[in-house]
Design an enzyme around this catalytic site. Sequence first.
Site, short mmCIF file in Angstrom:
data_model
loop_
_atom_site.label_atom_id
_atom_site.label_comp_id
_atom_site.label_asym_id
_atom_site.label_seq_id
_atom_site.Cartn_x
_atom_site.Cartn_y
_atom_site.Cartn_z
N HIS A 1 8.24 -0.32 18.93
CA HIS A 1 7.09 0.21 18.18
C HIS A 1 7.20 1.72 18.00
O HIS A 1 6.35 2.49 18.49
CB HIS A 1 5.77 -0.17 18.88
CG HIS A 1 4.60 -0.15 17.95
ND1 HIS A 1 3.48 -0.94 18.09
CD2 HIS A 1 4.37 0.57 16.81
CE1 HIS A 1 2.61 -0.69 17.12
NE2 HIS A 1 3.14 0.22 16.32
N SER B 1 5.05 -3.55 11.18
CA SER B 1 3.61 -3.38 11.10
C SER B 1 2.93 -3.67 12.44
O SER B 1 2.71 -2.75 13.24
CB SER B 1 3.08 -4.27 9.98
OG SER B 1 1.71 -4.11 9.84
N ARG B 2 2.61 -4.95 12.72
CA ARG B 2 1.96 -5.32 13.97
C ARG B 2 2.53 -6.67 14.42
O ARG B 2 2.68 -7.59 13.62
CB ARG B 2 0.45 -5.47 13.78
CG ARG B 2 -0.33 -4.17 13.68
CD ARG B 2 -0.32 -3.35 14.98
NE ARG B 2 -1.11 -2.14 14.86
CZ ARG B 2 -0.64 -0.98 14.38
NH1 ARG B 2 0.60 -0.88 13.97
NH2 ARG B 2 -1.43 0.08 14.35
N GLY C 1 0.84 -1.19 0.00
CA GLY C 1 0.00 0.00 0.00
C GLY C 1 0.88 1.24 0.00
O GLY C 1 1.98 1.24 -0.54
N ARG C 2 0.37 2.30 0.64
CA ARG C 2 1.13 3.56 0.70
C ARG C 2 2.55 3.34 1.22
O ARG C 2 3.53 3.80 0.66
CB ARG C 2 0.46 4.53 1.68
CG ARG C 2 -0.76 5.24 1.17
CD ARG C 2 -1.21 6.23 2.25
NE ARG C 2 -2.41 6.95 1.84
CZ ARG C 2 -3.65 6.52 2.08
NH1 ARG C 2 -3.84 5.39 2.73
NH2 ARG C 2 -4.69 7.25 1.69
N ILE C 3 2.65 2.67 2.39
CA ILE C 3 3.95 2.51 3.03
C ILE C 3 4.83 1.55 2.23
O ILE C 3 6.01 1.83 1.98
CB ILE C 3 3.78 2.02 4.49
CG1 ILE C 3 3.07 3.10 5.33
CG2 ILE C 3 5.13 1.66 5.10
CD1 ILE C 3 2.69 2.65 6.73
N GLU D 1 3.95 -6.98 23.24
CA GLU D 1 4.47 -5.68 23.64
C GLU D 1 3.42 -4.99 24.51
O GLU D 1 2.23 -5.21 24.29
CB GLU D 1 4.80 -4.83 22.41
CG GLU D 1 3.61 -4.53 21.50
CD GLU D 1 3.96 -3.76 20.24
OE1 GLU D 1 4.74 -4.29 19.43
OE2 GLU D 1 3.43 -2.65 20.09
#
Lengths: 322, 322
Positions: free
Chosen positions: B281, B233-234, B154-156, B263
């Site tokens: 993060h 990301s996650r 996507g954008r990133i 986390e």
Amino acid sequence: MPTVVLTDHAWPDVSIEREILEGAGHELVAPYATASMTQIDALVAEAQPAGILTCWEPVSARAIASSPGLRIVARMGVGLDNIDVAEATRRGIWVTNVPDYCVEEVSDHAVALMLAWLRGIAPLDRQVRGGTWDPSSARLARVSTRTAGIVGYGRIGHRTAAKLAGLGMRVLALRPRTSTYADGPVRLVDLDTLLEESDVLILHLPLTPQTHHFVDAALLAHMRPGSLLVNASRGPLVDTPALLQALDDGPLAAAALDVVEGEPLPPRELVERQNVIITPHVGFSSDASVAELRRRASEEVVRVLAAQPPAHPCNAPAAVRI
Amino acid sequence: MPTVVLTDHAWPDVSIEREILEGAGHELVAPYATASMTQIDALVAEAQPAGILTCWEPVSARAIASSPGLRIVARMGVGLDNIDVAEATRRGIWVTNVPDYCVEEVSDHAVALMLAWLRGIAPLDRQVRGGTWDPSSARLARVSTRTAGIVGYGRIGHRTAAKLAGLGMRVLALRPRTSTYADGPVRLVDLDTLLEESDVLILHLPLTPQTHHFVDAALLAHMRPGSLLVNASRGPLVDTPALLQALDDGPLAAAALDVVEGEPLPPRELVERQNVIITPHVGFSSDASVAELRRRASEEVVRVLAAQPPAHPCNAPAAVRI
């Protein structure tokens, strides 16, 4: 059988060097991985080599003078600061280097050191390992808002500039007195402008008597508040006490260094700081580059000992011995 | 006076949020920097807010249901995994995000994490701090000889791809089912090809029920020997026990993670490994991005509480409360 001395090496074995030199009928003498000047002087006087291969340890005037049959001192690398080139030249001995084997690696390394500070990778990794998870402590940069200034705009500086431009940075370089390189994405400026406008100062200079302590207290005083110093070249380009002071009292936020004065025993005051990142002089190193370096330096010795001109001469010997 | 609850924040103070919200006539309630779901449920039930601003902590169905006047849950970030969006939608409450404030930062961070492993910055900095100076131990890469594979284009992902191409890398991306982005310098491939050909796998996926444990034992088994996993990301995209096994027994050489399951208390087995680099993060974070994020999220709340449509709606509420 002509003898070739390898003074030191930064890789685990000498198999590539041995294969090439023995294949050409030479004997390789390589007792040390690291060595002092005294040890090397004694080794050369004892072995009486026709060729010397050297990584970082000193090849002194005394060593060069002690082997009358010496015809080449081949640097396994780019810089010549560990070799007494004047003495070799006077005695008709070639000095060679491998000028372009690690251009990608050193420029990659400079970019990696810069990002490791601007994005906090090294200090935050230390913090997480220490048991703290605190994103609010991070003081990080949007890289594309920053200006980089390169000192030493040769082969390596040029590649670093292109990579930084690819990250969206504004890139300046110190205008070289002689350069065959086009501008590319870079604005060439004088030193005052470079220091005034750069958030990151990157050193890609060779070490010479003129560049020794190029980064001193006077230069540091003109850098931007909160700026970063990256040294991917040679430790003695930077005056360590002046650097420590600039890290304590400003203007520097941090230093990211692949090289330091006194390596392989870097000053503890530097190593222990949280705003310093240090790697052990590995900018040149990769799987691809080290094999290429060892092969090309060894072949240069074979070439000269076969009475052919070297591919990368760094001097013009007074009267070449054949 | 309408109340706005800020559930948590990853910066030292709430001055920007307070200025914007109080300037629009709202009261800001922000007692916590971090908080549990239980604490947030109680806070919302007590404060009866018209708006909720949230960073990472859970905004549950219970919290959403407990404040009948609630009109907006504004995420201070991109992902929505901490918000019960379905419950908000059912109750006619807007959910918004700030989709593009940190595109540069996260892509910078992914590149920095990758280089910190490929050029050894984090592990060698640890080694030098530990008193060892051993360049011959380095196993580093010429970055331009490596292939990167991006999952989440996507954008990133698009910006990361452009930056990696600027370093001379070959770049692949998992072919998205729906994407408005052109190919750029990237070859779009299926997952099998991506895993077979990538030396570095970079995750830029949102966390959804479908992407939970996207990187599991089966996927890891198809990665290249000696490859690197980068997660910007996650954390729950990666199954941690499977990751640990792949770091122990291959095929992974290393993992460079800005996010981890569990986390802010990352698993010690992960943190203590020498072939893992972890940052807490902070991929989103910079001087520029955090100020922009806080301002834009706060303005989104003001907009909706003034009965205007949000700039970045993430749901289509059943019947919007006005």
